[in-house]
Write a protein that holds these residues in place. Structure first.
Motif, PDB file in Angstrom:
ATOM      1  N   ILE A  96     -13.243  23.956 -61.193  1.00 37.66           N
ATOM      2  CA  ILE A  96     -13.157  22.777 -60.348  1.00 37.66           C
ATOM      3  C   ILE A  96     -12.188  21.700 -60.951  1.00 37.66           C
ATOM      4  CG2 ILE A  96     -14.537  20.988 -59.108  1.00 37.66           C
ATOM      5  CD1 ILE A  96     -15.303  24.012 -58.650  1.00 37.66           C
ATOM      6  N   ALA A  97     -11.024  21.332 -60.106  1.00 38.38           N
ATOM      7  CA  ALA A  97     -10.273  20.151 -60.235  1.00 38.38           C
ATOM      8  C   ALA A  97     -11.020  18.584 -60.254  1.00 38.38           C
ATOM      9  CB  ALA A  97      -9.122  20.099 -59.560  1.00 38.38           C
ATOM     10  N   GLY A  98     -11.883  18.630 -59.304  1.00 43.47           N
ATOM     11  CA  GLY A  98     -12.425  17.316 -59.155  1.00 43.47           C
ATOM     12  C   GLY A  98     -13.571  17.488 -57.843  1.00 43.47           C
ATOM     13  N   CYS A  99     -14.429  16.385 -57.870  1.00 48.44           N
ATOM     14  CA  CYS A  99     -15.439  16.454 -56.718  1.00 48.44           C
ATOM     15  C   CYS A  99     -15.450  15.018 -55.854  1.00 48.44           C
ATOM     16  CB  CYS A  99     -16.819  16.503 -57.545  1.00 48.44           C
ATOM     17  SG  CYS A  99     -17.083  18.302 -58.288  1.00 48.44           S
ATOM     18  N   PHE A 100     -16.093  15.376 -54.783  1.00 47.65           N
ATOM     19  CA  PHE A 100     -16.157  13.894 -53.924  1.00 47.65           C
ATOM     20  C   PHE A 100     -17.648  13.911 -53.561  1.00 47.65           C
ATOM     21  CE2 PHE A 100     -11.771  15.160 -53.599  1.00 47.65           C
ATOM     22  CZ  PHE A 100     -11.084  14.027 -53.767  1.00 47.65           C
ATOM     23  N   LEU A 101     -18.158  12.789 -53.768  1.00 46.60           N
ATOM     24  CA  LEU A 101     -19.797  12.480 -53.131  1.00 46.60           C
ATOM     25  C   LEU A 101     -19.843  12.496 -51.689  1.00 46.60           C
ATOM     26  CD1 LEU A 101     -22.626  12.342 -54.020  1.00 46.60           C
ATOM     27  CD2 LEU A 101     -22.162   9.881 -54.338  1.00 46.60           C
ATOM     28  N   TYR A 102     -20.600  13.116 -51.036  1.00 42.05           N
ATOM     29  CA  TYR A 102     -20.846  13.050 -49.358  1.00 42.05           C
ATOM     30  C   TYR A 102     -22.288  12.577 -49.464  1.00 42.05           C
ATOM     31  CZ  TYR A 102     -21.736  14.422 -44.360  1.00 42.05           C
ATOM     32  OH  TYR A 102     -22.438  14.249 -43.450  1.00 42.05           O
ATOM     33  N   HIS A 103     -22.234  11.487 -48.683  1.00 44.00           N
ATOM     34  CA  HIS A 103     -23.571  10.642 -48.492  1.00 44.00           C
ATOM     35  C   HIS A 103     -23.670  10.228 -47.163  1.00 44.00           C
ATOM     36  CE1 HIS A 103     -27.221   9.014 -49.522  1.00 44.00           C
ATOM     37  NE2 HIS A 103     -26.837   7.536 -50.049  1.00 44.00           N
ATOM     38  N   ASP A 104     -24.721  10.726 -46.143  1.00 46.03           N
ATOM     39  CA  ASP A 104     -24.743  10.462 -44.940  1.00 46.03           C
ATOM     40  C   ASP A 104     -26.154   9.688 -44.378  1.00 46.03           C
ATOM     41  OD1 ASP A 104     -26.417  12.638 -45.151  1.00 46.03           O
ATOM     42  OD2 ASP A 104     -25.296  13.465 -43.431  1.00 46.03           O
ATOM     43  N   LYS A 105     -26.936   9.273 -45.439  1.00 46.76           N
ATOM     44  CA  LYS A 105     -28.097   8.916 -45.036  1.00 46.76           C
ATOM     45  C   LYS A 105     -28.064   7.790 -43.795  1.00 46.76           C
ATOM     46  CE  LYS A 105     -32.765   7.549 -47.275  1.00 46.76           C
ATOM     47  NZ  LYS A 105     -33.458   7.446 -48.193  1.00 46.76           N
ATOM     48  N   LYS A 106     -27.326   6.760 -44.187  1.00 52.67           N
ATOM     49  CA  LYS A 106     -26.856   5.724 -43.227  1.00 52.67           C
ATOM     50  C   LYS A 106     -25.427   5.826 -42.831  1.00 52.67           C
ATOM     51  CE  LYS A 106     -30.203   2.464 -45.612  1.00 52.67           C
ATOM     52  NZ  LYS A 106     -30.192   1.175 -46.096  1.00 52.67           N
ATOM     53  N   LEU A 107     -25.152   5.072 -41.638  1.00 61.73           N
ATOM     54  CA  LEU A 107     -23.822   5.206 -41.139  1.00 61.73           C
ATOM     55  C   LEU A 107     -22.757   4.724 -42.260  1.00 61.73           C
ATOM     56  CD1 LEU A 107     -21.929   5.934 -38.908  1.00 61.73           C
ATOM     57  CD2 LEU A 107     -22.382   3.606 -37.698  1.00 61.73           C
ATOM     58  N   ILE A 108     -23.271   3.681 -42.882  1.00 69.14           N
ATOM     59  CA  ILE A 108     -22.360   2.986 -43.672  1.00 69.14           C
ATOM     60  C   ILE A 108     -22.094   3.587 -45.037  1.00 69.14           C
ATOM     61  CG2 ILE A 108     -24.182   1.875 -44.893  1.00 69.14           C
ATOM     62  CD1 ILE A 108     -20.691   0.246 -44.337  1.00 69.14           C
ATOM     63  N   ASP A 109     -22.920   4.628 -45.261  1.00 65.76           N
ATOM     64  CA  ASP A 109     -22.774   5.431 -46.597  1.00 65.76           C
ATOM     65  C   ASP A 109     -21.571   6.758 -46.069  1.00 65.76           C
ATOM     66  OD1 ASP A 109     -24.793   4.382 -48.068  1.00 65.76           O
ATOM     67  OD2 ASP A 109     -26.348   5.591 -46.964  1.00 65.76           O
ATOM     68  N   LEU A 110     -21.983   7.073 -44.819  1.00 67.93           N
ATOM     69  CA  LEU A 110     -21.004   8.220 -44.496  1.00 67.93           C
ATOM     70  C   LEU A 110     -19.454   7.602 -44.256  1.00 67.93           C
ATOM     71  CD1 LEU A 110     -20.399  10.770 -42.981  1.00 67.93           C
ATOM     72  CD2 LEU A 110     -20.799   9.932 -40.720  1.00 67.93           C
ATOM     73  N   ILE A 111     -19.527   6.270 -43.874  1.00 68.69           N
ATOM     74  CA  ILE A 111     -18.188   5.700 -43.805  1.00 68.69           C
ATOM     75  C   ILE A 111     -17.324   5.382 -45.068  1.00 68.69           C
ATOM     76  CG2 ILE A 111     -16.878   3.379 -43.252  1.00 68.69           C
ATOM     77  CD1 ILE A 111     -18.913   3.186 -40.836  1.00 68.69           C
ATOM     78  N   LYS A 112     -18.446   5.204 -46.250  1.00 66.49           N
ATOM     79  CA  LYS A 112     -17.967   4.992 -47.543  1.00 66.49           C
ATOM     80  C   LYS A 112     -17.352   6.152 -48.056  1.00 66.49           C
ATOM     81  CE  LYS A 112     -20.631   1.243 -48.836  1.00 66.49           C
ATOM     82  NZ  LYS A 112     -21.614   0.806 -49.823  1.00 66.49           N
ATOM     83  N   SER A 113     -18.285   7.512 -47.649  1.00 70.27           N
ATOM     84  CA  SER A 113     -17.749   8.735 -48.186  1.00 70.27           C
ATOM     85  C   SER A 113     -16.323   9.277 -47.614  1.00 70.27           C
ATOM     86  CB  SER A 113     -18.618   9.796 -47.798  1.00 70.27           C
ATOM     87  OG  SER A 113     -20.033   9.621 -48.308  1.00 70.27           O
ATOM     88  N   LEU A 114     -16.080   8.780 -45.893  1.00 66.93           N
ATOM     89  CA  LEU A 114     -15.012   9.158 -45.650  1.00 66.93           C
ATOM     90  C   LEU A 114     -13.765   8.308 -46.187  1.00 66.93           C
ATOM     91  CD1 LEU A 114     -16.003   9.627 -41.918  1.00 66.93           C
ATOM     92  CD2 LEU A 114     -14.328  11.083 -43.067  1.00 66.93           C
ATOM     93  N   LYS A 115     -13.970   6.988 -46.403  1.00 67.41           N
ATOM     94  CA  LYS A 115     -12.936   6.293 -46.934  1.00 67.41           C
ATOM     95  C   LYS A 115     -12.331   6.700 -48.214  1.00 67.41           C
ATOM     96  CE  LYS A 115     -12.000   1.075 -48.135  1.00 67.41           C
ATOM     97  NZ  LYS A 115     -12.914   0.035 -48.037  1.00 67.41           N
ATOM     98  N   ILE A 116     -13.320   7.513 -48.946  1.00 66.56           N
ATOM     99  CA  ILE A 116     -12.804   7.875 -50.427  1.00 66.56           C
ATOM    100  C   ILE A 116     -11.920   9.163 -50.327  1.00 66.56           C
ATOM    101  CG2 ILE A 116     -13.708   8.559 -52.299  1.00 66.56           C
ATOM    102  CD1 ILE A 116     -15.916   6.879 -52.417  1.00 66.56           C
ATOM    103  N   ILE A 117     -12.642   9.931 -49.350  1.00 65.86           N
ATOM    104  CA  ILE A 117     -11.943  11.379 -49.154  1.00 65.86           C
ATOM    105  C   ILE A 117     -10.649  11.180 -48.650  1.00 65.86           C
ATOM    106  CG2 ILE A 117     -13.032  11.904 -46.912  1.00 65.86           C
ATOM    107  CD1 ILE A 117     -12.772  14.288 -50.099  1.00 65.86           C
ATOM    108  N   ARG A 118     -10.474  10.190 -47.501  1.00 63.78           N
ATOM    109  CA  ARG A 118      -9.390   9.959 -47.018  1.00 63.78           C
ATOM    110  C   ARG A 118      -7.994   9.143 -47.767  1.00 63.78           C
ATOM    111  NH1 ARG A 118      -8.283  10.520 -41.770  1.00 63.78           N
ATOM    112  NH2 ARG A 118      -7.233   8.436 -41.713  1.00 63.78           N
ATOM    113  N   THR A 119      -8.395   8.945 -49.264  1.00 57.97           N
ATOM    114  CA  THR A 119      -7.454   8.395 -50.166  1.00 57.97           C
ATOM    115  C   THR A 119      -6.667   9.643 -50.467  1.00 57.97           C
ATOM    116  OG1 THR A 119      -8.937   8.333 -51.804  1.00 57.97           O
ATOM    117  CG2 THR A 119      -8.639   6.315 -50.679  1.00 57.97           C
TER     118      THR A 119
END
Length: 399
Positions: A96-119
């Protein structure tokens, strides 16, 4: 007359639910239409950076580890997106070269996860979740990732996926779906054994536990609790299993693992409770056990990773009671809902090829992946409903 009125009432509610769900699916189809449409693939020889999207649970990640290994061995730079507990399974994994945390309990958590992965931008993103049921948050997450190639199975109607592989094998093991991806990527594979790397600090914790409570005795581990209540053993079933092991294994000590209120309250004679904060604490214990008994959960797959002898208890769903209208209509609505989900995701392929739409059953999909893993299957909708005597007799056959 009373039964007639009840029947008509259930039928009316059933039709109402169908109409509401159909409207919901039509609305989703309208929303999804505006998601990015990826172009047809012209050249896939430049693929280097690959994201494997799991976004689910511990057992799912364990069975995915050979897939990650073969991607890495083929020369890809492999990244993984998933939930926190699942990512912990990859601790120490050299593939594994790297990991990204996925969190979707709340909509704001999902948006944060998307914001990180989209960088980050990937050459290829692979949706590696196994079930066909619609998870809208996960679907949008996949569609919004920055990648030129988005691969999944059974997504021909979702324009963001420019590779959709048809997969409708109801009785196949979960690893076959991952092999299907490797075949499509022209990656050769052989053994599909799982990879788990033990953290030295966790190994030390287990060593201290064994020295203190087990000594020179051999170790049996029992995991009575699954992710849902219907997958858990009852106290009387657990007591019967412990008594059985005591009568057969005089020189062994039995350790119970688990978490939550039920586990905290559990008191059984001649057993030892292993207190663990995370699944990572349990992994070295499973490796050093002579035998594991578990309900259908990630413990089965950890045992498979180390080829530890394991007896696992699985269920095959019971058909609805013909006299129970609520049960019948509940099953019919469930079947209707999942048919509409299949058509929403993969309607183009389904209408043209008419595949078998039977759903995969856990006993087949998530069976142990090792010669030392023995599976007991009961036709029931709840483990607790199994008669204790019948359960004990089935376990005795394997002992």
């Amino acid at each position: 007359m009373k039964k007639k009125i009840q029947y008509l009432n259930w039928k009316r509610n059933f039709i109402t639910k169908k109409v509401k769900y159909l409207i919901y699916i039509k609305f989703l189809s309208f929303i999804v239409f505006f998601l990015r449409k990826r172009k047809k693939i012209i050249n896939d020889n430049k693929i280097k950076k690959v994201l494997v999207i799991r976004n689910d649970f511990i057992g799912d990640m364990i069975v995915t580890t050979p897939f990650l290994r073969y991607l890495s061995n083929a020369g890809y730079e492999v990244y993984v997106s998933s939930r926190k507990n699942s990512l912990a399974i990859l601790d120490g994994n050299p593939n594994i070269a790297g990991c990204f945390l996925y969190h979707d309990k709340k909509l704001i958590d999902l948006i944060k996860s998307l914001k990180i992965i989209r960088t980050h931008k990937f050459d290829l993103a692979i949706d590696a979740r196994f079930h066909r049921r619609l998870d809208l948050k996960h679907l949008f997450y996949c569609c919004l990732i920055k990648t030129e190639i988005l691969l999944s199975y059974n997504k021909s109607s979702i324009r963001s996926f420019n590779i959709s592989l048809p997969y409708y094998r109801a009785n196949a093991h979960v690893t076959n779906q991952l092999k299907y991806y490797l075949d499509n990527l022209n990656i050769k594979y052989h053994l599909f054994d799982y990879d788990i790397y033990i953290n030295p600090s966790k190994n030390k914790y287990v060593t201290e536990f064994i020295n203190r409570y087990i000594g020179s005795s051999k170790l049996i581990v029992i995991n009575p609790y699954g992710s849902s209540e219907y997958r858990c053993l009852s106290d009387s079933q657990l007591q019967g299993i412990c008594n059985l092991f005591k009568s057969y294994y005089h020189d062994y000590k039995t350790v119970l693992i688990g978490e939550g209120d039920n586990f905290e309250k559990l008191l059984l004679p001649n057993t030892i409770k292993f207190n663990s904060k995370t699944i990572m604490d349990v992994i070295p214990l499973i490796k050093r056990s002579e035998l594991v008994l578990s309900v259908d959960t990630s413990i089965v797959h950890i045992a498979s990773a180390f080829s530890t002898k394991c007896i696992s208890i699985y269920m095959e769903p019971l058909a609805p009671d013909a006299k129970n209208l609520k049960s019948i209509y509940s099953r019919q609505f469930s079947d209707y809902k999942y048919l509409k989900q299949d058509l929403f995701l993969d309607g183009k392929y389904i209408k043209k090829n008419n595949p078998n739409l039977d759903f995969q059953i856990n006993k087949d999909l998530w069976a142990p992946n090792d010669v030392n893993g023995k599976q007991i299957v009961f036709i029931t909708n709840s483990i607790k409903s199994i008669e204790t005597k019948k359960l004990i007799e089935s376990i005795k056959e394997y002992i």
